[in-house]
Scaffold this motif. Structure first.
Motif, PDB file in Angstrom:
ATOM      1  N   ALA B  10       0.842  -1.207   0.000  1.00 13.18           N
ATOM      2  CA  ALA B  10       0.000   0.000   0.000  1.00 13.18           C
ATOM      3  C   ALA B  10       0.869   1.246   0.000  1.00 13.18           C
ATOM      4  O   ALA B  10       2.026   1.218   0.426  1.00 13.18           O
ATOM      5  CB  ALA B  10      -0.914   0.013   1.225  1.00 13.18           C
ATOM      6  N   ALA B 120      -1.998  -1.819   4.287  1.00 10.23           N
ATOM      7  CA  ALA B 120      -1.352  -3.046   3.800  1.00 10.23           C
ATOM      8  C   ALA B 120      -1.622  -4.217   4.743  1.00 10.23           C
ATOM      9  O   ALA B 120      -1.900  -5.345   4.298  1.00 10.23           O
ATOM     10  CB  ALA B 120       0.157  -2.820   3.645  1.00 10.23           C
ATOM     11  N   LEU B 326      -3.982   0.671  -2.540  1.00 11.67           N
ATOM     12  CA  LEU B 326      -3.191  -0.545  -2.704  1.00 11.67           C
ATOM     13  C   LEU B 326      -2.436  -0.520  -4.010  1.00 11.67           C
ATOM     14  O   LEU B 326      -2.903   0.020  -5.012  1.00 11.67           O
ATOM     15  CB  LEU B 326      -4.120  -1.763  -2.665  1.00 11.67           C
TER      16      LEU B 326
END
Lengths: 330, 330
Positions: B10, B120, B326
């Motif tokens: 991310a 993430a 992302l």
């Protein structure tokens, strides 16, 4: 000046506030938002001769032997008007004033000037007034002038009205040989004078918090002076200076009296104390110059370090000074 | 990294606060003393890969391809502990993070780092959580990270407890092409980090006055952003920055994030606006670097003047940035 009945010469010293005066409850009477505390400065003084005369049709003013500008004359006239009213005379005055230090650079020329003017003006009339009343009269010309009337270490009690808002000594000058090493970082006349600045104090959302907590700081500073306890003094003096400048820089319009070099000196003084044990702390009035308050034993080292910090720093050094006093006629 | 089920990458951007976050009502949950408002910065971002694994017996962390120091690892582990608890996993994680800007210099590396880490870590578990919840989770790692989850211009609502203290976009990045010209005056890691600083906020007698008046400033800044009204924005942004730094420098111990050169840039920016009409204002987070917020049309002139002000100033320039998102696996 001709030989005259109504003439007197007085000297008063500048002072540096350990607990700051900022903002008035009453602007016309200069009744302050809070009590304050200062040390008179032996090295910085104003000397003023006042001659009242029935023959004069207007007040006149010279500063350092030159005719004063309109703004200075207007402020002195306003003060003389108040004195005439309170002392009961209709005479006009010739005023000759001189300072041994630069005006308007944040070392409080108005404090010593209005203290000397007030004492000379009163004495020239042959009136005897108690010191407390002299202090209230000086306050009408410049708030911090009230603190230059008594000697040594001085507290200005905020008071509730004219007669109860005066300064008095809390310790004589001989009590503690502190030294004020003033780092002059700029001799430029400040853009916003203190009188105008005081009127902006209440536009800061921080002013009431400063005022509500000042008595605790004042009590601690008095205790530190009484006990000659420098480490107790240092933190509070810096904190109170920071609080006043926090109010100034959050006023509308924002007032920044600090210059980049002021900040460098402040941070250096604090580092010398906290990291190296030098007994020094900083405080700034409404101007860019940094007063480094230190114990006499560390004064040489502080002065040397300040000089090494920047070639743009000039140094003026002063111990505690006396109150206002009369001089023989020149 | 090996091909794995529980892996995600991310990116999140740094942000600059127009209305500051300073002090917590709850330090553990990082529930802030007040709501705040910021702009994400397109040019400054953190990119973080998280791989959860049942085979790992501890978390690991690299920053910019080097093994992280103990303090950084400890803070990330503490955050992963909170995520494990709230997301219901007992796996440990390998974390690889990189920033495209220097850490700890007051341009909020923790905001982008903890926003990217949170996104993430959550995505790597295959969990889908709404943006609002992601923002609360990021907040647990670093308060201002909550503001780096949504895009563009972002308000962090203080809220009353964990679930209601999150950030949301008030305008997309395309809404207003403001430019943040960051004058980097020092790349040195700051001595007092923000997390420790927040805990000192209540030692300043000024903090409550700052907090009690912030909603009015927040309302004005939101209005200025909605109307793209730079002159309405400028005064409030500077005032709110001054208020936070006033609290910092009156804390015990006093926190001075400004360097002399910071003050020089602040005073110059204000002068350029008030005396010459350049549409620029300053704001500083908990660090010495000065964010000069300006309209795009004046960005070149502001950058040129900053460069001319001192050879010690480096410049980083950024427009409004997106929220956290992302990336494909590296």
């Amino acid at each position: 000046m001709p030989n005259s009945k109504y003439i007197a010469r007085a000297r008063a010293h500048s002072n540096i506030a350990f607990i700051k005066y900022w903002g008035n409850r009453d602007d016309a009477l200069r009744l302050p938002a809070n009590s304050s505390l200062s040390m008179n400065l032996a090295a910085l003084h104003s000397t003023t001769t006042v001659e009242w005369s029935e023959e004069r049709s207007a007040d006149s003013l010279t500063i350092n032997d030159a005719e004063a500008g309109a703004a200075a004359l207007e402020r002195v006239r306003a003060h003389l008007n108040l004195l005439r009213e309170r002392l009961g005379t209709s005479m006009f005055a010739r005023v000759e004033s001189s300072n041994n230090f630069p005006m308007g650079a944040g070392i409080a020329s108005s404090a010593s000037a209005f203290a000397a003017l007030t004492l000379a003006a009163v004495a020239a009339l042959g009136v005897e007034v108690p010191q407390r009343q002299l202090s209230t009269l000086a306050r009408l010309g410049s708030g911090s002038a009230s603190r230059s009337i008594p000697g040594g270490f001085v507290e200005w009690l905020a008071g509730d009205f004219h007669e109860t808002s005066y300064a008095e000594s809390i310790a004589e000058r001989e009590h503690w040989d502190l030294v004020d090493i003033i780092a002059i970082v700029s001799r430029r006349h400040k853009r916003v004078g203190s009188s105008a600045g005081h009127r902006t104090a209440d536009t800061s959302v921080l002013q009431s918090a400063r005022v509500e907590t000042v008595d605790e700081r004042l009590r601690k500073v008095k205790g530190a002076i009484m006990n000659r306890d420098f480490s107790a003094l240092a933190g509070i003096v810096e904190a109170d200076s920071n609080l006043m400048h926090a109010v100034m820089m959050t006023s509308d319009p924002a007032l920044f009296y600090w210059l980049p070099l002021s900040l460098a000196v402040m941070q250096a003084a604090r580092r010398w104390r906290l990291e190296e044990g030098l007994r020094v702390c900083y405080t700034l009035d409404a101007g860019p110059n940094v007063h480094c308050i230190c114990v006499a034993a560390d004064a040489e080292r502080v002065a040397g370090r300040l000089a090494a910090l920047s070639p743009d720093i000039e140094i003026v050094r002063s111990g505690p000074g006396p109150g206002a006093f009369l001089l023989p006629r020149a």
